[in-house]
Write an enzyme that holds these catalytic residues in place. Structure first.
Site, short mmCIF file in Angstrom:
data_model
loop_
_atom_site.label_atom_id
_atom_site.label_comp_id
_atom_site.label_asym_id
_atom_site.label_seq_id
_atom_site.Cartn_x
_atom_site.Cartn_y
_atom_site.Cartn_z
N LYS A 11 -12.52 29.55 22.14
CA LYS A 11 -12.81 30.86 22.30
C LYS A 11 -14.54 31.01 22.01
O LYS A 11 -14.94 30.16 21.35
CB LYS A 11 -11.92 31.73 21.48
N TYR A 51 -4.78 37.54 30.22
CA TYR A 51 -3.68 37.87 29.21
C TYR A 51 -2.92 39.41 29.83
O TYR A 51 -2.52 40.08 29.13
CB TYR A 51 -4.59 38.39 28.11
N PHE A 59 -4.14 46.17 20.96
CA PHE A 59 -5.25 44.91 20.94
C PHE A 59 -5.92 44.49 22.34
O PHE A 59 -6.75 43.91 22.27
CB PHE A 59 -5.05 44.16 20.01
N ARG A 87 -0.19 23.28 20.24
CA ARG A 87 -0.11 24.76 19.34
C ARG A 87 0.17 24.30 17.93
O ARG A 87 -0.52 25.10 16.90
CB ARG A 87 1.41 25.02 19.87
N THR A 93 -1.27 31.94 15.14
CA THR A 93 -1.79 33.11 15.67
C THR A 93 -2.75 33.42 14.72
O THR A 93 -4.10 33.59 14.69
CB THR A 93 -1.12 34.15 16.31
N ARG A 104 -6.97 26.94 13.63
CA ARG A 104 -7.16 28.35 13.30
C ARG A 104 -7.37 28.51 11.74
O ARG A 104 -8.09 29.52 11.22
CB ARG A 104 -5.82 28.91 13.79
N ASN A 114 -9.54 33.98 16.70
CA ASN A 114 -8.85 32.64 15.98
C ASN A 114 -9.32 30.98 16.61
O ASN A 114 -8.22 30.45 16.81
CB ASN A 114 -7.46 32.91 15.94
N HIS A 117 -7.10 28.96 22.01
CA HIS A 117 -6.03 29.14 22.89
C HIS A 117 -5.18 28.13 23.15
O HIS A 117 -5.79 27.04 23.72
CB HIS A 117 -6.28 30.30 24.21
N GLU A 128 -1.34 29.27 33.66
CA GLU A 128 -2.73 29.12 32.93
C GLU A 128 -3.58 28.07 33.54
O GLU A 128 -4.97 28.23 33.96
CB GLU A 128 -2.54 29.14 31.54
P1 GDP Z 1 -1.20 33.06 20.69
O1 GDP Z 1 -0.13 32.39 21.84
O2 GDP Z 1 -0.98 32.29 19.29
O3 GDP Z 1 -2.59 32.89 21.22
O4 GDP Z 1 -0.83 34.43 20.43
P2 GDP Z 1 -0.27 35.68 21.32
O5 GDP Z 1 -0.12 35.32 22.57
O6 GDP Z 1 0.47 36.71 20.67
O7 GDP Z 1 -1.81 36.70 21.33
C1 GDP Z 1 -2.93 36.32 22.21
C2 GDP Z 1 -4.26 36.52 21.46
O8 GDP Z 1 -4.44 37.86 21.32
C3 GDP Z 1 -4.46 35.82 20.11
O9 GDP Z 1 -4.60 34.53 20.17
C4 GDP Z 1 -5.32 36.73 19.51
O10 GDP Z 1 -6.57 36.07 20.07
C5 GDP Z 1 -4.68 37.97 19.90
N1 GDP Z 1 -4.02 39.01 19.17
C6 GDP Z 1 -2.89 38.61 19.01
N2 GDP Z 1 -2.45 39.67 17.99
C7 GDP Z 1 -3.62 40.40 17.77
C8 GDP Z 1 -3.46 41.58 17.13
O11 GDP Z 1 -2.46 42.17 16.48
N3 GDP Z 1 -4.72 42.23 16.88
C9 GDP Z 1 -5.75 41.71 17.61
N4 GDP Z 1 -6.98 42.20 17.72
N5 GDP Z 1 -5.67 40.54 18.54
C10 GDP Z 1 -4.49 39.93 18.41
#
Ligand code: GDP
Length: 139
Positions: A11, A51, A59, A87, A93, A104, A114, A117, A128
């Site tokens: 990222k 996304y 968010f 993962r 996350t 991370r 973080n 991805h 994807e």
């Molecule tokens: P991942 O699969 O571990 O990447 O997590 P998710 O699919 O739940 O979320 C996608 C991405 O959105 C995450 O990697 C973060 O960059 C962002 N994200 C997730 N939860 C939050 C949150 O509560 N706040 C903010 N600002 N970003 C978030």
């Protein structure tokens, strides 16, 4: 375990801090083959499409602004069980909750910033990979 492919992204927070090389080195050491690699900046629209599953979440605007704020490194990784293994290498996350030694935990600075991805299931990996990479790149 079956050979599998997953979509990984380094990222903008990690690229801008010069961490791409270190993360690529860890990818090699963990035994992944890099099938495709591309470094470029995403448009806001591309980030929104990527996304789309999070559209409507509070968010979403911040996340898509962040993901299009600078260059990313887009990767197709291959290994037995690549989806789960990547993962695991990334960690949870939220960097604060990620296990010691994960990317991370070491390089992430917030739940949003973080550093990496990774696809979370075979169906998302297929979507994807084709979202960012052409059939030719994935040969
Ligand atoms: P991942 O699969 O571990 O990447 O997590 P998710 O699919 O739940 O979320 C996608 C991405 O959105 C995450 O990697 C973060 O960059 C962002 N994200 C997730 N939860 C939050 C949150 O509560 N706040 C903010 N600002 N970003 C978030």
């Amino acid at each position: 375990m079956a050979e599998e492919r997953t979509l990984a992204i380094i990222k903008p927070d990690a690229v801008s801090r010069g961490l791409a090389g270190e993360i690529l080195s860890r990818i090699h050491k963990a035994g992944f083959a890099i099938v495709a690699i591309e470094s470029r900046r995403l448009s806001r629209e591309e980030a929104e499409g990527f996304y789309a599953v999070h559209r409507g979440r509070p968010f979403f605007p911040d996340l898509t602004a962040f993901m299009s704020s600078g260059k990313v490194v887009i990767l197709a990784l291959e290994a037995p069980g690549a989806i789960a293994r990547w993962r695991e290498l990334m960690g949870a996350t939220d960097p604060a909750k990620a296990a010691p030694g994960t990317l991370r935990k070491e390089f992430g600075t917030s739940i949003q910033n973080n550093c990496t991805h990774g696809s979370d299931a075979p169906e998302t990996a297929a979507f994807e990979l084709s979202y960012f990479l052409s059939g030719r790149q994935l040969l």
